[in-house]
Motif scaffolding. Sequence first.
Motif, PDB file in Angstrom:
ATOM      1  N   LYS D 241      39.505  23.759  52.135  1.00  9.02           N
ATOM      2  CA  LYS D 241      38.572  24.955  52.274  1.00  9.02           C
ATOM      3  C   LYS D 241      37.320  24.152  52.551  1.00  9.02           C
ATOM      4  O   LYS D 241      36.110  24.827  53.063  1.00  9.02           O
ATOM      5  CB  LYS D 241      38.629  25.392  51.092  1.00  9.02           C
ATOM      6  N   SER D 254      38.958  34.040  49.482  1.00  9.86           N
ATOM      7  CA  SER D 254      39.666  33.899  48.319  1.00  9.86           C
ATOM      8  C   SER D 254      41.128  34.298  48.842  1.00  9.86           C
ATOM      9  O   SER D 254      41.593  35.280  49.250  1.00  9.86           O
ATOM     10  CB  SER D 254      39.355  34.877  47.260  1.00  9.86           C
ATOM     11  N   MET D 380      34.672  25.707  44.015  1.00  2.62           N
ATOM     12  CA  MET D 380      34.998  26.874  44.114  1.00  2.62           C
ATOM     13  C   MET D 380      34.056  28.048  43.701  1.00  2.62           C
ATOM     14  O   MET D 380      34.337  29.311  43.748  1.00  2.62           O
ATOM     15  CB  MET D 380      36.695  27.168  44.014  1.00  2.62           C
ATOM     16  N   SER D 403      39.015  34.961  38.859  1.00  4.06           N
ATOM     17  CA  SER D 403      39.583  34.084  40.295  1.00  4.06           C
ATOM     18  C   SER D 403      40.123  32.821  39.843  1.00  4.06           C
ATOM     19  O   SER D 403      39.976  31.631  40.259  1.00  4.06           O
ATOM     20  CB  SER D 403      38.240  33.927  40.870  1.00  4.06           C
ATOM     21  N   ASP D 406      41.881  31.069  42.447  1.00  2.00           N
ATOM     22  CA  ASP D 406      40.974  30.020  43.646  1.00  2.00           C
ATOM     23  C   ASP D 406      40.850  28.651  43.269  1.00  2.00           C
ATOM     24  O   ASP D 406      40.760  27.940  44.104  1.00  2.00           O
ATOM     25  CB  ASP D 406      39.647  30.745  43.469  1.00  2.00           C
TER      26      ASP D 406
ATOM     27  N   ARG E 325      31.031  32.852  44.070  1.00  4.05           N
ATOM     28  CA  ARG E 325      32.253  32.040  44.499  1.00  4.05           C
ATOM     29  C   ARG E 325      32.581  31.614  45.972  1.00  4.05           C
ATOM     30  O   ARG E 325      31.890  32.181  46.968  1.00  4.05           O
ATOM     31  CB  ARG E 325      33.296  33.174  44.331  1.00  4.05           C
ATOM     32  N   GLU E 328      33.133  33.944  49.000  1.00  2.79           N
ATOM     33  CA  GLU E 328      32.705  35.292  48.893  1.00  2.79           C
ATOM     34  C   GLU E 328      31.827  35.655  49.918  1.00  2.79           C
ATOM     35  O   GLU E 328      30.524  34.951  50.209  1.00  2.79           O
ATOM     36  CB  GLU E 328      31.856  35.299  47.336  1.00  2.79           C
TER      37      GLU E 328
END
Lengths: 205, 194, 311, 442, 331, 190
Positions: D241, D254, D380, D403, D406, E325, E328
């Motif tokens: 990512k 996500s 993240m 989250s 994640d 995040r 996001e």
Amino acid sequence: MAGKKESTFINMVLVLFIITLISGVALGGFYELTKEPIAAAKLAKKLNAIKEVVPEFNNNPSDEVYKVGINATDTLEFYPAKMDNKLVGTAVKTFTNKGFAGYIWVMVGFLPDGTINNYSILDHKETPGLGSKMGAWFKQTDPAKEKSSVINKNPGKTKFIVSKDGGDIDAITAATISSRAFMDAIQTGYNEYIKNKTKEDISHE
Amino acid sequence: MNNLQTFTKGLIKENPIFVLLLGMCPTLGVTSSAINGLGMGLATCFVLIMSNMVISMVSNQIPDKVKIPSFIVIIATFVTVISFLMEAYTPALHAQLGVFIPLIVVNCIVLGRAEAFASKNKVIPSILDGAGMGLGFSIALTLLGSVRELLGSGKVFGITLFNDTYGMLIFVLAPGAFIALGYLIAIINRIKKA
Amino acid sequence: MDTIVITIIALCAIGVASAIILYFVAQKFKVYEDPRIDEVEEVLPAANCGGCGYPGCRSFAEALVKADDISSMNCPVGGAPVMAKVGSILGHEIKASDPTVAVVRCNGTCDNRPKTNTYDGAASCTIAASLYSGDTGCQYGCLGLGECVDACKFDAMYMDKETGLPVVIEDKCVSCGACVEACPNNILELRKKGPKSRRIFVSCVNKDKGGIARKACSTACIGCGKCVKECPFGAITLENNLAYIDYNKCKLCRKCVIVCPTGAIQELNFPPRKEKPVDKPAAATAKPVAKPVAKTAVSSENKENETTDNK
Amino acid sequence: MLKTFSIGGIHPEGNKLSAKSAIQELPIPKIATIPIAQHIGAPAKAIVKKGDEVKVGQLIAKASGFVSANIHSSVSGTVFKIDDVMDATGFRRTAIIIKVDGDEWLETIDRSKDLVTEITQTKEEIIKNIGEAGIVGLGGATFPAHVKLSLPPGKVADVLIINAVECEPYLTSDHRVMLEKADEIMVGIQILMKAIDVKRAIIGIESNKPDAIAHMTQISSKYPGIEICPLKTQYPQGGEKQLIAATIKREIPSGALPIEVGAVVQNVGSAFAVYEAIQKNKPLFERVATVTGKSLKNPSNWKFRVGTPVNDIIEASGGLPEDTAKIIAGGPMMGKALVSVDVPLTKGSSGLLLLAEEETARKDIKACIRCGKCVSVCPMGLEPYLLMVLAEKKNYERLESDSVMDCIECGSCSFTCPANRPLLDYIRLGKGKVGQILRARK
Amino acid sequence: MNTKVLVAPSPHIHSGDSIQKNMYGVVFAMLPALLLSFYYFGLGSIIVTLTAVASCYFFEFSIQKYLLKVEPTINDGSALITGILLAFNMPANLPIWIIIIGALVAIGIGKMTYGGLGNNLFNPALVGRVFLLISFPVQMTSWPKALGFNTSYIDAETAATPLAIIKEGLNKGDSLTDLMAQLPSKMDMFLGSTGGSLGEVAGAALVLGLIYMLVKKIISWHIPVAIIATVAIFSGILNMANPEAYAGPAFHILSGGLLLGAIFMATDYVTSPMSNKGKLIYGIGIGLLTVVIRVFGAYPEGVSFAILIMNAFVPLINISSKPKRFGEKRK
Amino acid sequence: MEYILIVISAIFVNNVVLAQFLGICPFLGVSKKISTAVGMSGAVTFVMILATIVTYLIQKYILVAFGIEFMQTITFILVIAALVQLVEIILKKVSPALFQALGVFLPLITTNCAILGVAIMTIQKDYTLLKAVVFSGSTAIGFGLALVLFAGLREQLDLVELPKGIKGTPAALITAGLLAMAFMGFSGIV
Ligand SMILES: Cc1cc2nc3c(=O)[nH]c(=O)nc-3n(C[C@H](O)[C@H](O)[C@H](O)COP(=O)(O)O)c2cc1C
Ligand SMILES: Cc1cc2nc3c(=O)[nH]c(=O)nc-3n(C[C@H](O)[C@H](O)[C@H](O)COP(=O)(O)O)c2cc1C
Ligand SMILES: Cc1cc2nc3c(=O)[nH]c(=O)nc-3n(C[C@H](O)[C@H](O)[C@H](O)COP(=O)(O)O)c2cc1C
Ligand SMILES: Cc1cc2nc3c(=O)[nH]c(=O)nc-3n(C[C@H](O)[C@H](O)[C@H](O)CO)c2cc1C
Ligand code: SF4
Ligand code: SF4
Ligand code: SF4
Ligand code: SF4
Ligand code: FES
């Protein structure tokens, strides 16, 4: 004992009715019973306050009270104290709304020439331990604290302003706001007293 | 449970303030001095005993739906009565306690005892329960009042114990009320555990 | 006198008016709520421990009232008496279930089970278990980090510092099963308490073949099957090299204990045997005996913190 | 300014001790222990039995599902037994144990060193043959490559990103492979591009490997569509990512896969393996790993056969140093600590790191001082301090809404925390539990 | 393999950062201001500082050891910071017994009640300070003059702080311009030599500390910058609306404990928000409240209260302003 | 201006809970979670405004009109109790969702002295009806602010390990004390 009453309409209304009836009787009765003592207590309080601030007298100042409106809602009350029909002093119920927490009500006693005989704080919301000290602060007898006292001083002659602002009276430590307010109340009382004094002299001489 | 226990449980084991945490507003609001605490405690005590007594007598006659309103009326009556009496005979205290006197009506202890105890028990135990709870409440209030007065201005019941320059003003004010009660309860918890 | 009259009238008027309004509104806006929920809730112990599997006593009460059959539902804290009361409120018959208690099915003390590694991660059995097989040769045994002890809300468990194993305090255990749930290695089991708290169980969960198990731990069940043959009541089964004693069938005759070559079977709260069993290792007595063994710094320190926390 | 990802990140000391050491070939072991589960997904199914003769490159265990990978023998000899042996985590898992006898390869494998640039196979053939060759991601995740290359229906990729970041401290295997096998890698990349039908490939290399950047840039000019993207050194840039964010400024939402933003990520080592599989018909049974550590005599890079005991590769690099306190498979940030040196190397072994006590032992855990450093380093954008507490308190609902899933388990948070809190340990725990709950919900 | 190797989840290395490093870094950053206060206030300031620090250590140690029965953690350095900051918030002539009460409140109520470092909700030093301010308003608000090094302690000559002068004067009805004339120049305020608490006399020394902490990455810029900018903007607006009633931004920033609060006290890790967004909100809140209290409230100085009030908002800020995040959508 | 002062005073300076000590029981009782605190604040706001209006009218048109002001306590509490129950019954039927969010707090409100206290205080302060509404609304907001802040702090405390004796009520009270202390910074604004 009998079983629980059902929650029927009639029962509900009836029970509530009876209870309110009894309590109404009780309340009304107690009100009547205590009306007198309460009134007496209130009067005593006021008289005590007056007694505290003016020289000895033998009239009933409450009967001779006269009121002066200051603004729309607030009035000053003047209680002439007389010894054998001779004016020995006047207790003035005065106030200020410049306190740290709003209104302060003071009963201040002026000798006929305007000198302060004594005062007492009737009601205030100042901070306990700070502003609340004014009840005792301005009547200290300790010669070292002479500058804090207002007793036997005449607002016409002494500058009733806290010394920090250039006046003659020392403020309560850390409560200048309350002190200023107190001065303001006294000054208001004095001003009105002087203004109305002549009138009173005529009417009572 | 015998009558003695009914009476004593309110003092310590189920002390309304330290243990049950009921009626916190007057507890914090009027305890800036010991005497105020005591006065408030006794006034509440009176209401508790009287209302417990009356409610235990009449509760069987009251239908469920109007139970709460009826109790409230009964309690409010006694509150008003004590208010009259105080105004007549202890006007200074009455002025000090101010709005907290009518608020005895909503003091959770009073209604709570009415619901939980008086409405299910006979007259004598109810009176004892009320007295015990009321006394427990008074003790707690007086204790808190004493602590606050002592720390705040060096006095207890107006008797000077040390010079008030050493007094910590904050204990007379709102934050001190919370803090003092918090530590009191912590200490009591600790003692109870030990 | 006037005031009294007005007082009475006004008060009565307000009182009656509120009664009337309330009555009609209540009639009009009636919502049915089962009053038994309150009754049941009152009976429950209000520990709000979640042992029943519901978020709190109130929701358990709701569930109980809704359920047709409550025999599978249990409040471990209140136990049978409470459930009986609930049953009578709801009109169900509850058959008394035997009281149970948690037992630790691992005897891998530091002595019995030599360390092969040193664990240096967070003091949580679940974390250790997800990372590797544990710091001994036995990948099934107790990891000794005390997650079960943490899970117990009733202070009924503690970590024995000497053995490195958890111990259940029988009197305090309410059999809520929190520890069973917490243990990643499934070491704990709720077993029938037994008459006078007497119990017999295999204190091992090692499924390895005999040799490997024995090498890892001197008191492991090696799956030899001797106990199975010995048991007169067919209470013992053997699966994946591991014996299991069915507590409903076991009659506490103690015969299996004697034949087990490794001492994996534990007997609790029995009077001492009359004649000495032939060359039995000491491990089969009530409490696992172990000489204190200095454990490695980091992990033992963590453990100690936790045990003191929980005392 | 070099490109990099924008949220979080840390700068651990590089310690690339073995960067200058050319790849050597490790002697073939006497006994090879080849686990049947060396990848993410279902374990393969053994198709040989005790006593069978096998050759190098012969299929010995077959993929047993969609997400699974073939396993080939890395040695020639006889199957000695198929048994549960201790794996790197101490659990006993099935492995095929082969007694080595000589080094006889399958004839189908082209063992010449010649570079074959022409790609003859079709897209479908490529993907199928990558699967046959048992290629898994060599970047550490060991995800079966053919699965990744079979794009889900309706999804199109527009770029292939080659992960040559090697952001983990100490590790240098990708670095060395790039220096020594650049041409093969380029061909491998072209094969991958053909497989997923893209015209553009980006190789992300961190700036701490200037020689690799220079060399690869030079070689890549011969191959159309391949760009080199130098990146600022910052961990965990190798996370796919982060790499995608750094190279093409796209953020994967996500829970989604790279293909969501039109990218496919493969490790350089994987590209090399693809080259060998397609052009040389050689399945994945050997790879390059770094053996390193501050006290180790010869930190070096080795090409080894899968199934070689860890001990052999350590001995070859100068033996286990006295002060070794921890043996790590992989890098110091994401690698796994081994319980013993008697376990076999696998397809996922990118390095072996020997750390001394003072470097690795955890210090006393203190209370969280809420300094927020873990929050600011988390790539993240998570709140590790909170996730840890929530995991401790078993508040799985809030873990999910905060989250936790994640988390890429990069360890930046634990690395940074001044209170030495084992943040990632607990976050992983929470992830596990929340994962279970999510699966149960489906 | 004979040695028992360690096994632990990743990561296997650590940055080496520690609580101590951060705490002593802050102490180091406070040194310039501390030394300067010694210079300006002399013996008094040394007595105050030593008493505050020693009693903080004493209470931290004894409460942990005898009441909480845990291993004392006095060498993590946080008690030292609390002690110094408490001293920074006191006038240099404060009686010793008051200092000791302040330390007891700061450590005992502010910190140990919650279990110690990391758990407290309110800034301990400020809890101590405000407690004293409310309890002993007289002693807490008579500041000795900054005279250059001198040895008088209790009976030092006192002077009002610039903020007190303004507040008093405005209450009296004086005009702001006249009042400003009575004040030390802006430059003096920046370099020191105005009356006040120990730590608030020299902006320059405090800013030096800020720069050190930023460079060392002990704190991030968000909180101090947000506070100072907000105060500048808000007081600037008020000043523009009515220059005779409201002092300007430079005055507000340089006077009182604003820099002290913004740099050393609002930045306390434990009691400030976690995310950068949150830190900005927190800083803006402090800035606004400071000016409101200073301009409209009873206290001439508002930073302490503003920080405490915003401390109470921190949990809500943390919940409502999560970090951005990854992946996001940016709004 | 007057209204603004009433609002600021009621919310910050003379906060019901932190300075006037009214409504402490729900303040301590329903502040364990932010979500419930928000619900409670909503319910209190609603009831407080409603109760103030009704009691104001009763005071003016019944008690004062007939000269029976001494009946204040009993009539007010009776009316408030009936009112709360009414709202509860209606809400349960009309909007079960709203009932779930607010209604569950209603029984707590009858014995909340803030409601009765504010009703009595508006009378004492001699407000007009509009001012009374503004006053009670801002008082309720002050209550909500204190409650929600406090709930946030307590949720934070849930995440840490408090010393044994302090855990629970003492911690809550001390935290409330410190919150009140911080709020004293507002004193003197009006
Ligand atoms: C909570 C609090 C209560 C206060 N109570 C009073 C008070 O009752 N009377 C007063 O004059 N000032 C009060 N003040 C105002 C301050 O003490 C103010 O600084 C002081 O009146 C003016 O300063 P000085 O008297 O020290 O010169 C109070 C301030 C606060 C914050
Ligand atoms: C924190 C983190 C760091 C990573 N670092 C690298 C790296 O340095 N090099 C690499 O090739 N893969 C790294 N990976 C793995 C990549 O995310 C990704 O799985 C890989 O590049 C995909 O290629 P592959 O399937 O060919 O291995 C890392 C993953 C994570 C989560
Ligand atoms: C269940 C599952 C399905 C996957 N499907 C795909 C896919 O369809 N396409 C793809 O490019 N990668 C796919 N991946 C691979 C991941 O995107 C990723 O490369 C791999 O998990 C390792 O990456 P990391 O090391 O960065 O975590 C899948 C992974 C998993 C676990
Ligand atoms: C940047 C920074 C600022 C700090 N500021 C304060 C402070 O203002 N007051 C205080 O008592 N402690 C302060 N500390 C020390 C410590 O964090 C504080 O005592 C904790 O709140 C105690 O749990 C600070 C620490 C750091 C690292
Ligand atoms: S029995 Fe307890 S200590 Fe042992 S592994 Fe299970 S949870 Fe951990
Ligand atoms: S006798 Fe012992 S070792 Fe053998 S199976 Fe039974 S329990 Fe296991
Ligand atoms: S391990 Fe997870 S939580 Fe920690 S920094 Fe990496 S992504 Fe964030
Ligand atoms: S880095 Fe550590 S101490 Fe700082 S907030 Fe995160 S967990 Fe807490
Ligand atoms: S006593 Fe005030 S709300 Fe309970």
